[in-house]
Design a protein around this motif. Structure first.
Motif, PDB file in Angstrom:
ATOM      1  N   SER A 168       0.854  -1.189   0.000  1.00 49.17           N
ATOM      2  CA  SER A 168       0.000   0.000   0.000  1.00 49.17           C
ATOM      3  C   SER A 168       0.885   1.232   0.000  1.00 49.17           C
ATOM      4  O   SER A 168       1.726   1.415   0.897  1.00 49.17           O
ATOM      5  CB  SER A 168      -0.901   0.007   1.238  1.00 49.17           C
ATOM      6  OG  SER A 168      -1.758  -1.120   1.241  1.00 49.17           O
TER       7      SER A 168
ATOM      8  N   GLU B 270      -2.933   5.799  -1.892  1.00 53.36           N
ATOM      9  CA  GLU B 270      -4.170   5.150  -2.306  1.00 53.36           C
ATOM     10  C   GLU B 270      -3.930   4.002  -3.286  1.00 53.36           C
ATOM     11  O   GLU B 270      -4.864   3.317  -3.700  1.00 53.36           O
ATOM     12  CB  GLU B 270      -5.111   6.188  -2.945  1.00 53.36           C
ATOM     13  CG  GLU B 270      -5.566   7.269  -1.975  1.00 53.36           C
ATOM     14  CD  GLU B 270      -6.478   8.281  -2.655  1.00 53.36           C
ATOM     15  OE1 GLU B 270      -7.119   7.927  -3.656  1.00 53.36           O
ATOM     16  OE2 GLU B 270      -6.536   9.426  -2.175  1.00 53.36           O
ATOM     17  N   ASN B 271      -2.676   3.792  -3.662  1.00 55.81           N
ATOM     18  CA  ASN B 271      -2.344   2.708  -4.585  1.00 55.81           C
ATOM     19  C   ASN B 271      -2.042   1.420  -3.835  1.00 55.81           C
ATOM     20  O   ASN B 271      -1.388   1.435  -2.784  1.00 55.81           O
ATOM     21  CB  ASN B 271      -1.111   3.077  -5.429  1.00 55.81           C
ATOM     22  CG  ASN B 271      -1.481   3.683  -6.760  1.00 55.81           C
ATOM     23  OD1 ASN B 271      -2.396   3.209  -7.427  1.00 55.81           O
ATOM     24  ND2 ASN B 271      -0.777   4.729  -7.166  1.00 55.81           N
ATOM     25  N   LYS B 272      -2.492   0.312  -4.403  1.00 50.00           N
ATOM     26  CA  LYS B 272      -2.127  -1.002  -3.886  1.00 50.00           C
ATOM     27  C   LYS B 272      -1.504  -1.807  -5.026  1.00 50.00           C
ATOM     28  O   LYS B 272      -1.968  -1.748  -6.167  1.00 50.00           O
ATOM     29  CB  LYS B 272      -3.338  -1.732  -3.309  1.00 50.00           C
ATOM     30  CG  LYS B 272      -3.828  -1.140  -2.002  1.00 50.00           C
ATOM     31  CD  LYS B 272      -4.885  -2.008  -1.342  1.00 50.00           C
ATOM     32  CE  LYS B 272      -5.284  -1.437   0.015  1.00 50.00           C
ATOM     33  NZ  LYS B 272      -6.283  -2.290   0.708  1.00 50.00           N
TER      34      LYS B 272
ATOM     35  N   SER C 191      -6.428  -4.200  -6.244  1.00 49.24           N
ATOM     36  CA  SER C 191      -5.143  -3.528  -6.381  1.00 49.24           C
ATOM     37  C   SER C 191      -5.041  -2.840  -7.727  1.00 49.24           C
ATOM     38  O   SER C 191      -5.582  -3.326  -8.727  1.00 49.24           O
ATOM     39  CB  SER C 191      -3.982  -4.531  -6.244  1.00 49.24           C
ATOM     40  OG  SER C 191      -4.019  -5.210  -4.999  1.00 49.24           O
ATOM     41  N   THR C 192      -4.316  -1.733  -7.758  1.00 52.83           N
ATOM     42  CA  THR C 192      -4.069  -1.030  -9.021  1.00 52.83           C
ATOM     43  C   THR C 192      -3.184  -1.859  -9.940  1.00 52.83           C
ATOM     44  O   THR C 192      -3.405  -1.935 -11.143  1.00 52.83           O
ATOM     45  CB  THR C 192      -3.384   0.328  -8.752  1.00 52.83           C
ATOM     46  OG1 THR C 192      -4.180   1.093  -7.855  1.00 52.83           O
ATOM     47  CG2 THR C 192      -3.174   1.103 -10.045  1.00 52.83           C
TER      48      THR C 192
ATOM     49  N   ASP D  97      -1.827   9.067  -5.014  1.00 49.72           N
ATOM     50  CA  ASP D  97      -3.235   9.355  -5.268  1.00 49.72           C
ATOM     51  C   ASP D  97      -3.877   8.384  -6.248  1.00 49.72           C
ATOM     52  O   ASP D  97      -4.758   8.749  -7.018  1.00 49.72           O
ATOM     53  CB  ASP D  97      -3.383  10.779  -5.794  1.00 49.72           C
ATOM     54  CG  ASP D  97      -2.522  11.015  -7.041  1.00 49.72           C
ATOM     55  OD1 ASP D  97      -1.738  10.110  -7.400  1.00 49.72           O
ATOM     56  OD2 ASP D  97      -2.658  12.084  -7.642  1.00 49.72           O
ATOM     57  N   GLN D  98      -3.431   7.130  -6.259  1.00 49.74           N
ATOM     58  CA  GLN D  98      -3.972   6.066  -7.107  1.00 49.74           C
ATOM     59  C   GLN D  98      -3.643   6.262  -8.588  1.00 49.74           C
ATOM     60  O   GLN D  98      -4.228   5.630  -9.450  1.00 49.74           O
ATOM     61  CB  GLN D  98      -5.503   5.932  -6.917  1.00 49.74           C
ATOM     62  CG  GLN D  98      -5.992   4.502  -7.122  1.00 49.74           C
ATOM     63  CD  GLN D  98      -7.436   4.300  -6.695  1.00 49.74           C
ATOM     64  OE1 GLN D  98      -8.085   5.199  -6.165  1.00 49.74           O
ATOM     65  NE2 GLN D  98      -7.960   3.111  -6.917  1.00 49.74           N
ATOM     66  N   THR D  99      -2.695   7.129  -8.881  1.00 50.49           N
ATOM     67  CA  THR D  99      -2.253   7.317 -10.263  1.00 50.49           C
ATOM     68  C   THR D  99      -1.012   6.465 -10.506  1.00 50.49           C
ATOM     69  O   THR D  99      -0.316   6.063  -9.572  1.00 50.49           O
ATOM     70  CB  THR D  99      -1.895   8.780 -10.549  1.00 50.49           C
ATOM     71  OG1 THR D  99      -0.852   9.194  -9.668  1.00 50.49           O
ATOM     72  CG2 THR D  99      -3.111   9.676 -10.354  1.00 50.49           C
ATOM     73  N   TYR D 100      -0.784   6.179 -11.782  1.00 51.30           N
ATOM     74  CA  TYR D 100       0.443   5.498 -12.166  1.00 51.30           C
ATOM     75  C   TYR D 100       0.780   5.911 -13.592  1.00 51.30           C
ATOM     76  O   TYR D 100      -0.061   6.426 -14.327  1.00 51.30           O
ATOM     77  CB  TYR D 100       0.288   3.975 -12.070  1.00 51.30           C
ATOM     78  CG  TYR D 100      -0.437   3.358 -13.241  1.00 51.30           C
ATOM     79  CD1 TYR D 100       0.259   2.895 -14.368  1.00 51.30           C
ATOM     80  CD2 TYR D 100      -1.836   3.273 -13.245  1.00 51.30           C
ATOM     81  CE1 TYR D 100      -0.414   2.367 -15.451  1.00 51.30           C
ATOM     82  CE2 TYR D 100      -2.506   2.737 -14.333  1.00 51.30           C
ATOM     83  CZ  TYR D 100      -1.791   2.279 -15.426  1.00 51.30           C
ATOM     84  OH  TYR D 100      -2.462   1.760 -16.509  1.00 51.30           O
TER      85      TYR D 100
END
Length: 286
Positions: A172, A175-177, A202-203, A276-279
């Motif tokens: 973790s 916000e990304n997993k 998960s992302t 922030d859940q971005t990649y």
């Protein structure tokens, strides 16, 4: 004199803007899946320069060269955490070389053994280096810089199939997993689904066992990854039966709406993950 000051001010402003642009993703976690052909080697680097390696490839010259190149490209000259997911050649093959070449602070593995020369050589190297391995079990947690790491498996270190004794990690980062499956196959996936359910979401998914006998539709539907990576050899390195299994997994991933990258097609793959859940895909290339 005023003109010189004005030019200096403009120059400093340009430098400031360039620096801001270069560091716009400086808080990202970097993940590199190295093209080691059939095998796994994954490098992780935090913004504060903590480093982790998950598995070490098969020990071939090609694999070692690829790992060394990836480390140099990322500026990695040490390994804070080395994780050996299970004692198969394509995952521990380069471990003795790594231990003899780079400073390694912590070694995580399992108590599962394997009656092969490569495993015995590794155990001797570990003893010679004076390293005390730490054994991971389901439910354990540890931190890696700003990353929280949960050990989801091995669910049974004595499973008759060594692949299913793989260490499975869910990380973790904000916000990304990120989910790293080792060589876990369908039986391990079933156990994970029963134990963790929707918490597996998960992302990022590092597909288990090179896309062979893994990554069922029910598992994909639960994990709901945005991006998946398969570490694998060229197609001719597998039997027709295994190729068909890999093709089915690729189709299922794409049908799920996730992006898919494969080391045999895309080469070494580097991704960065924000808080922030971005990649984003930083680079690919053999």
């Amino acid at each position: 004199m005023k003109q010189i000051k004005k030019l200096l001010l403009i120059f400093c402003l340009i430098l400031s803007l360039l620096a801001t642009g270069c560091s716009s993703r400086s808080d990202d976690l970097e993940v590199t899946v190295v093209n080691v052909k059939h095998g796994d080697c994954i490098l992780l680097q935090t913004p504060s320069n903590e480093t982790m390696m998950i598995d070490t490839g098969n020990g071939s010259y090609q694999a070692q060269t690829a790992i060394q190149s990836a480390m140099e490209k990322s500026g990695i000259d040490h390994i804070d955490i080395l994780v050996l997911t299970h004692p198969h050649k394509d995952h521990i093959g380069g471990a003795s070389w790594i231990l003899n070449t780079y400073p390694v602070e912590t070694l995580y593995t399992t108590t599962r053994t394997n009656d092969i020369d490569m495993y015995r050589t590794l155990q001797q190297t570990i003893a010679d280096k004076g390293i005390t391995p730490q054994y991971l079990e389901q439910g354990k947690q540890f931190t890696f810089g700003q990353v929280n790491v949960q050990v989801l498996s091995p669910y049974d270190v004595n499973d008759k199939e060594i692949n299913n004794t793989s260490i499975v990690l869910q990380m973790s980062y904000g916000e990304n997993k990120l989910l790293f499956m080792g060589d876990a196959e369908e039986a391990a996936e079933k156990a994970l689904l029963e134990t963790y359910g929707s918490n597996l979401q998960s992302t990022f998914l590092k597909v288990g066992h090179h896309g062979i006998d893994s990554t069922t539709q029910s598992f994909l539907q639960t994990v709901q990854p945005s991006v998946c990576v398969i570490s694998k050899d060229d197609a001719e390195g597998y039997s027709n039966k295994k190729q068909k299994k890999q093709q089915k997994v690729c189709e299922d991933i794409l049908n799920q709406g996730a992006k898919l990258y494969q080391t045999d097609v895309d080469g070494t793959i580097t991704l960065s993950f924000g808080l922030d859940q971005t990649y984003e895909i930083v680079s690919t290339g053999k």
